[in-house]
Design an enzyme around this catalytic site. Structure first.
Site, short mmCIF file in Angstrom:
data_model
loop_
_atom_site.label_atom_id
_atom_site.label_comp_id
_atom_site.label_asym_id
_atom_site.label_seq_id
_atom_site.Cartn_x
_atom_site.Cartn_y
_atom_site.Cartn_z
N HIS A 205 -35.13 18.55 53.88
CA HIS A 205 -35.57 19.67 54.71
C HIS A 205 -36.85 20.35 54.24
O HIS A 205 -37.44 21.13 54.98
CB HIS A 205 -34.47 20.72 54.84
CG HIS A 205 -34.32 21.59 53.63
ND1 HIS A 205 -33.64 21.17 52.51
CD2 HIS A 205 -34.77 22.83 53.34
CE1 HIS A 205 -33.68 22.12 51.60
NE2 HIS A 205 -34.36 23.15 52.07
C1 UD1 Z 1 -34.85 27.52 54.63
C2 UD1 Z 1 -35.38 28.09 53.31
C3 UD1 Z 1 -34.98 27.16 52.18
C4 UD1 Z 1 -33.48 26.86 52.20
C5 UD1 Z 1 -33.12 26.31 53.58
C6 UD1 Z 1 -31.65 25.98 53.74
C7 UD1 Z 1 -37.47 29.39 53.42
C8 UD1 Z 1 -38.92 29.35 53.18
N1 UD1 Z 1 -36.83 28.19 53.33
O1 UD1 Z 1 -35.54 26.34 54.90
O2 UD1 Z 1 -35.32 27.77 50.94
O3 UD1 Z 1 -33.17 25.88 51.20
O4 UD1 Z 1 -33.47 27.29 54.56
O5 UD1 Z 1 -31.41 25.24 54.92
O6 UD1 Z 1 -36.93 30.45 53.65
N2 UD1 Z 1 -34.29 25.96 62.85
C9 UD1 Z 1 -33.46 25.70 63.93
N3 UD1 Z 1 -32.24 26.29 63.93
C10 UD1 Z 1 -31.83 27.12 62.96
C11 UD1 Z 1 -32.68 27.37 61.87
C12 UD1 Z 1 -33.91 26.76 61.82
O7 UD1 Z 1 -33.80 24.96 64.83
O8 UD1 Z 1 -30.70 27.63 63.05
C13 UD1 Z 1 -35.59 25.31 62.79
C14 UD1 Z 1 -36.70 26.31 62.90
O9 UD1 Z 1 -37.13 26.46 64.20
C15 UD1 Z 1 -37.77 25.74 62.00
C16 UD1 Z 1 -37.02 24.89 61.01
O10 UD1 Z 1 -35.71 24.72 61.50
O11 UD1 Z 1 -38.59 24.88 62.72
C17 UD1 Z 1 -37.02 25.47 59.62
O12 UD1 Z 1 -36.25 26.65 59.49
P1 UD1 Z 1 -36.60 27.71 58.32
O13 UD1 Z 1 -35.57 28.73 58.28
O14 UD1 Z 1 -38.02 28.09 58.43
O15 UD1 Z 1 -36.60 26.92 56.99
P2 UD1 Z 1 -35.67 25.83 56.41
O16 UD1 Z 1 -36.45 24.57 56.44
O17 UD1 Z 1 -34.31 25.83 57.03
#
Ligand code: UD1
Length: 367
Positions: A205
């Site tokens: 991820h």
């Molecule tokens: C985040 C944390 C990371 C943690 C991880 C656990 C930061 C910088 N990163 O990374 O430290 O290890 O969570 O999973 O805070 N999205 C969805 N649905 C959701 C959540 C996210 O579709 O319920 C998509 C978002 O649109 C985005 C991507 O997933 O495009 C990333 O989500 P984001 O929360 O930014 O970071 P993670 O990669 O999940």
């Protein structure tokens, strides 16, 4: 009873909150107010953890959703400040290294509310990684720092942070132990046609890995080789960020070689790991959870914050750029003695509660 606000927003934080909140409430340690930033919002990224781990509905849901780092951090900062002004807690608890963690800590210190950082003192390269920036800054802002091991304490001391540091053990180990009776391995293998010890669990991820088309492609190609050469099917719960990138980069054919599933809940993922041969991951939490399940992990990152597991040889760090995945997967199936009790003995929550109460007694809230 003093009031403490606990801020969560992403998957690994829900797991940690489950036990801290339950302990505070059942032991009547403090009035525990849960705030969910909404960083993770899909049912299988958020709701499932609340139901499986019996976490009460958060009092506040900030609904910040996704966005750039700046936009997300700013949204959590602004909304958390409003909650803190309304609740006037004696302290704020934040967990780990997400944008939610950093934003919450910043909102609190500016209001002179002491911050308790659970999982403090982890350091890893590259220093420019968003999670590393979040960790380092949160540790500077926190007045109470709960470390999983002595290494966290040493890392903080190197940066001149010595006051308010506690070695509590890892709260994720407490949760693992308490939920272990639910990890029934037989049921979890059958739906995928897998056999015990006969498959690999794979997760990915990190933005610097999955947002780069060249790196993502080479990882998927190497993973295909591992699956073929070792005769071990790969089960891959796909994170939404990666799902988007696969579509965007046109890598569907590469991904189809594996057993691709939606993100899994805690119990199902832990059950799968317990039944797996080994794990390949870039997740900090999963590296440790594999160890708790007595499974080894190949860590697809340039570095690991969980140095004890890497230096003992239990986990193998395999930087994606070095393209060593096939070799490291062979190495991880060799014998390695199990390093005992690296992150405590499953009673971290008691020490964390002590640290929280000590913070409140020492500083109080000036709000
Ligand atoms: C985040 C944390 C990371 C943690 C991880 C656990 C930061 C910088 N990163 O990374 O430290 O290890 O969570 O999973 O805070 N999205 C969805 N649905 C959701 C959540 C996210 O579709 O319920 C998509 C978002 O649109 C985005 C991507 O997933 O495009 C990333 O989500 P984001 O929360 O930014 O970071 P993670 O990669 O999940």
């Amino acid at each position: 009873m003093k009031k403490i606000v606990s801020l969560v927003g992403a998957r690994p934080q829900f797991i940690k909150e489950a036990l801290v909140g339950a302990y505070a409430s059942t032991q009547q340690k403090w009035d525990h107010v849960v705030v969910h930033s909404g960083q993770h919002y899909d049912a299988n990224m958020s709701d499932i953890f609340f139901s499986e781990l019996h976490i009460p509905r958060p009092k506040y849901f900030l609904g910040v959703g996704s966005g750039t780092h700046g936009a997300m951090t700013a949204a959590v900062l602004k909304a958390t400040e409003e909650v803190l002004l309304a609740e006037k807690p004696a302290a704020l608890i934040v967990y780990g290294d997400t944008n939610t963690t950093l934003a919450g800590a910043l909102a609190a210190v500016k209001l002179h509310i002491p911050v308790v950082h659970v999982e403090a003192g982890i350091r890893m390269q590259p220093a420019t990684m968003p999670e590393e920036i979040n960790r380092v800054v949160t540790d500077r802002l926190a007045s109470t720092l709960c470390c999983c091991s002595e290494l966290g304490k040493q890392n903080l001391a190197r940066e001149g942070i010595e006051k308010g540091v506690w070695v509590t053990g890892d709260i994720m180990y407490d949760v693992f132990q308490q939920m272990e009776h639910l990890f029934v391995t037989k049921d979890v293998c059958a739906p995928y046609g897998l056999s015990h010890d006969g498959f690999i669990v794979f997760t990915l991820h990190r933005d610097y890995t999955v947002d780069c088309p060249v790196t993502l492609k080479s990882i998927l190609q190497e993973l295909g080789e591992v699956q073929k050469n070792m005769g071990l099917p790969v089960v891959w719960p796909v994170h939404p960020r990666v799902k988007k990138r696969i579509r965007e980069f046109g890598y569907e054919a590469l991904a189809q070689k594996f057993i691709v599933v939606d993100p899994l809940g805690y119990v199902e993922l832990m059950s799968l790991i317990r039944a797996a041969c080994f794990v390949i991951t870039d997740s900090g939490g999963l590296q440790k959870e594999a160890y708790y399940a007595r499974k080894r992990a190949v860590v697809l990152m340039p570095d690991s914050g969980w140095q004890e597991l890497a230096s003992s040889g239990w986990n193998i760090v395999s930087p994606p750029q070095e393209k060593r995945l096939c070799l490291d997967c062979m190495r991880v199936t060799e014998h390695c003695p199990y390093p005992q009790d690296v992150y405590g003995n499953g009673t971290a929550v008691i020490r964390i509660a002590e640290a929280v109460l000590d913070t409140v007694a020492a500083t109080g809230s000036k709000i």
